[in-house]
Write a protein that holds these residues in place. Structure first.
Motif, mmCIF file in Angstrom:
data_model
loop_
_atom_site.group_PDB
_atom_site.id
_atom_site.type_symbol
_atom_site.label_atom_id
_atom_site.label_comp_id
_atom_site.label_asym_id
_atom_site.label_seq_id
_atom_site.Cartn_x
_atom_site.Cartn_y
_atom_site.Cartn_z
ATOM 1 N N ASP A 102 57.776 14.428 -31.002
ATOM 2 C CA ASP A 102 57.197 13.231 -30.589
ATOM 3 C C ASP A 102 57.805 12.063 -31.270
ATOM 4 O OD1 ASP A 102 57.135 10.836 -29.020
ATOM 5 O OD2 ASP A 102 54.678 11.702 -28.468
ATOM 6 N N ILE A 103 59.010 11.365 -30.789
ATOM 7 C CA ILE A 103 59.037 9.861 -32.177
ATOM 8 C C ILE A 103 58.084 9.014 -32.049
ATOM 9 C CG2 ILE A 103 59.767 8.583 -29.979
ATOM 10 C CD1 ILE A 103 61.883 7.253 -32.483
ATOM 11 N N ASP A 104 57.315 8.845 -30.972
ATOM 12 C CA ASP A 104 56.224 7.165 -31.003
ATOM 13 C C ASP A 104 54.779 8.870 -31.466
ATOM 14 O OD1 ASP A 104 57.192 5.945 -29.068
ATOM 15 O OD2 ASP A 104 57.044 7.344 -27.525
ATOM 16 N N ALA A 105 54.393 9.869 -31.584
ATOM 17 C CA ALA A 105 53.811 10.840 -32.257
ATOM 18 C C ALA A 105 53.907 10.733 -34.300
ATOM 19 C CB ALA A 105 53.327 12.366 -32.526
ATOM 20 N N MET A 106 55.144 10.202 -34.930
ATOM 21 C CA MET A 106 55.749 10.055 -35.691
ATOM 22 C C MET A 106 55.285 9.097 -36.671
ATOM 23 S SD MET A 106 56.300 13.321 -36.801
ATOM 24 C CE MET A 106 57.459 12.939 -38.417
ATOM 25 N N ALA A 107 55.445 7.777 -35.792
ATOM 26 C CA ALA A 107 55.106 6.286 -36.241
ATOM 27 C C ALA A 107 54.644 6.138 -37.287
ATOM 28 C CB ALA A 107 55.288 5.508 -34.821
ATOM 29 N N GLY A 108 54.602 5.742 -38.124
ATOM 30 C CA GLY A 108 53.227 5.470 -39.046
ATOM 31 C C GLY A 108 53.696 6.527 -40.079
ATOM 32 N N LYS A 109 53.564 7.462 -39.943
ATOM 33 C CA LYS A 109 52.864 8.932 -40.332
ATOM 34 C C LYS A 109 53.516 9.279 -41.081
ATOM 35 C CE LYS A 109 52.661 12.536 -37.632
ATOM 36 N NZ LYS A 109 51.359 12.756 -37.093
ATOM 37 N N PRO A 110 52.399 9.125 -42.576
ATOM 38 C CA PRO A 110 53.226 9.090 -44.598
ATOM 39 C C PRO A 110 54.072 11.222 -44.213
ATOM 40 C CG PRO A 110 51.285 8.995 -44.196
ATOM 41 C CD PRO A 110 51.335 9.322 -43.021
ATOM 42 N N VAL A 111 55.193 11.460 -45.099
ATOM 43 C CA VAL A 111 55.918 12.473 -45.103
ATOM 44 C C VAL A 111 56.722 12.057 -46.386
ATOM 45 C CG1 VAL A 111 58.085 13.642 -44.078
ATOM 46 C CG2 VAL A 111 57.045 11.979 -43.070
ATOM 47 N N VAL A 112 56.180 13.376 -47.083
ATOM 48 C CA VAL A 112 56.288 13.595 -48.523
ATOM 49 C C VAL A 112 57.933 15.047 -48.423
ATOM 50 C CG1 VAL A 112 57.137 14.866 -50.910
ATOM 51 C CG2 VAL A 112 54.872 13.897 -49.399
ATOM 52 N N ILE A 113 58.799 14.118 -48.791
ATOM 53 C CA ILE A 113 60.732 14.891 -48.832
ATOM 54 C C ILE A 113 60.587 15.997 -50.137
ATOM 55 C CG2 ILE A 113 61.269 13.750 -46.853
ATOM 56 C CD1 ILE A 113 63.160 12.556 -48.387
ATOM 57 N N GLY A 114 61.602 17.274 -49.402
ATOM 58 C CA GLY A 114 61.847 18.184 -50.398
ATOM 59 C C GLY A 114 63.211 18.201 -49.897
ATOM 60 N N ALA A 115 63.452 19.158 -50.812
ATOM 61 C CA ALA A 115 64.542 20.049 -50.750
ATOM 62 C C ALA A 115 65.021 20.903 -52.014
ATOM 63 C CB ALA A 115 65.906 19.196 -50.257
ATOM 64 N N SER A 123 71.280 16.966 -54.751
ATOM 65 C CA SER A 123 70.900 16.508 -54.362
ATOM 66 C C SER A 123 70.211 14.857 -53.853
ATOM 67 C CB SER A 123 69.802 15.990 -56.057
ATOM 68 O OG SER A 123 71.140 15.024 -56.936
ATOM 69 N N MET A 124 71.096 14.630 -53.752
ATOM 70 C CA MET A 124 71.637 13.474 -52.537
ATOM 71 C C MET A 124 71.280 13.605 -50.988
ATOM 72 S SD MET A 124 71.966 11.038 -54.827
ATOM 73 C CE MET A 124 72.621 9.183 -53.640
ATOM 74 N N VAL A 125 71.148 14.816 -51.125
ATOM 75 C CA VAL A 125 70.301 15.131 -49.597
ATOM 76 C C VAL A 125 69.195 14.553 -49.421
ATOM 77 C CG1 VAL A 125 69.331 16.914 -50.870
ATOM 78 C CG2 VAL A 125 70.619 16.432 -47.652
ATOM 79 N N LEU A 126 68.577 14.460 -50.170
ATOM 80 C CA LEU A 126 67.266 13.387 -49.761
ATOM 81 C C LEU A 126 67.547 12.462 -49.536
ATOM 82 C CD1 LEU A 126 65.267 14.679 -53.118
ATOM 83 C CD2 LEU A 126 65.361 15.377 -50.949
ATOM 84 N N LEU A 142 57.709 8.694 -48.406
ATOM 85 C CA LEU A 142 57.445 8.309 -49.807
ATOM 86 C C LEU A 142 58.706 8.234 -50.652
ATOM 87 C CD1 LEU A 142 54.357 7.775 -50.190
ATOM 88 C CD2 LEU A 142 54.854 9.407 -48.003
ATOM 89 N N PRO A 143 58.688 7.468 -51.946
ATOM 90 C CA PRO A 143 59.360 6.964 -52.836
ATOM 91 C C PRO A 143 60.597 8.252 -53.212
ATOM 92 C CG PRO A 143 57.979 5.573 -52.599
ATOM 93 C CD PRO A 143 57.293 5.752 -52.004
ATOM 94 N N THR A 144 59.619 8.934 -53.398
ATOM 95 C CA THR A 144 60.406 10.149 -54.455
ATOM 96 C C THR A 144 60.071 11.011 -53.051
ATOM 97 O OG1 THR A 144 58.674 9.209 -56.694
ATOM 98 C CG2 THR A 144 59.264 11.699 -56.335
ATOM 99 N N GLY A 145 60.966 11.719 -53.728
ATOM 100 C CA GLY A 145 61.394 13.071 -52.940
ATOM 101 C C GLY A 145 61.453 13.967 -54.087
ATOM 102 N N VAL A 146 61.912 15.565 -53.869
ATOM 103 C CA VAL A 146 62.011 16.233 -54.619
ATOM 104 C C VAL A 146 63.213 17.491 -54.697
ATOM 105 C CG1 VAL A 146 60.717 18.000 -55.822
ATOM 106 C CG2 VAL A 146 59.184 16.415 -55.314
#
Length: 225
Positions: A102-115, A123-126, A142-146
């Motif tokens: 649900d896109i509304d449930a995701m609004a404002g939720k912090p996410v750390v991304i990794g691949a 690495s540019m997939v991030l 978050l600014p830093t992806g891993v």
């Protein structure tokens, strides 16, 4: 103090999985920096939900284990996500899962991304795939992806120290966003017409700052800034 709920989404398919290993390392860094008893973590392994997710896509709604996983993600205070790279993007299973969120449930939720991938060149997939996806979902990326290449785990041609540094930095950014500044006095303030404690105001301000940075980064990717 009520523990914060963090859900980690692992899109790794193999067993053992380098993507699951990356998820475990990222979760461990966050829980260590948050402190004992301050965070509850649930890990969702998408490989176990493949059939349920396929059925959900065909009938238009999720049920059973897929629904429970979606509920966990939608109700989390923050997410940690990681996917293997397939054809220069996230996996189809990863995309299928977040297509059902649900896109509304995701609004404002912090996410750390990794691949994870075989070569550092992926690495540019991030920035080219994962950030735009979660920006569309209105999450705070978050600014830093891993990104972890095969060599990062081998410790031969890769740089394990740099991988540990990236994980620690990403974890620190999430912890900083989720927790108020230490030593801040708790007083009532008004933010956008809402009555908040000063601790909540700090967290709200950091959230807005990170969200603004994410929007600016997305604009650069689109070539509009």
């Amino acid at each position: 103090m009520t523990a914060l709920r963090i859900v980690a989404v692992n899109a790794g398919l193999s067993e053992p999985s380098s993507t699951r290993l990356l998820i475990d390392r990222m979760v461990g860094a966050v829980t260590e920096q948050m402190g004992e008893g301050r965070v509850e973590v649930e890990i969702v392994d998408l490989r176990d939900l493949a059939v349920d997710l396929g059925q959900a896509m065909t009938v238009g709604f999720a049920s059973g284990r897929a629904r429970a996983a979606l509920d966990a993600v939608e109700g989390a205070d923050a997410l940690i996500v990681a996917t293997p790279v397939f054809n220069a993007s996230y996996s189809g299973l990863f995309k299928m899962f977040f297509d059902l969120v649900d896109i509304d449930a995701m609004a404002g939720k912090p996410v750390v991304i990794g691949a994870t991938g075989g070569s550092p060149r992926h690495s540019m997939v991030l920035d080219h795939a994962l950030r735009p996806l979660f920006a569309y979902l209105r999450a705070v990326v978050l600014p830093t992806g891993v990104y972890a290449a095969s060599a990062d785990w081998a410790g031969a041609d890769g740089d394990t120290t740099s991988l540990n540094d990236r994980i620690a930095r990403a974890a620190g950014e999430l912890v900083s966003l989720l927790t108020p500044r230490r030593g801040a006095a708790v007083t009532d303030v008004t933010v956008d017409g809402r009555q908040l404690s000063s601790a909540s105001a700090v967290t709200d301000g950091r959230r807005q700052a990170v969200e603004a940075a994410g929007i600016a980064n997305f604009a650069k990717l689109l070539g509009t800034a």
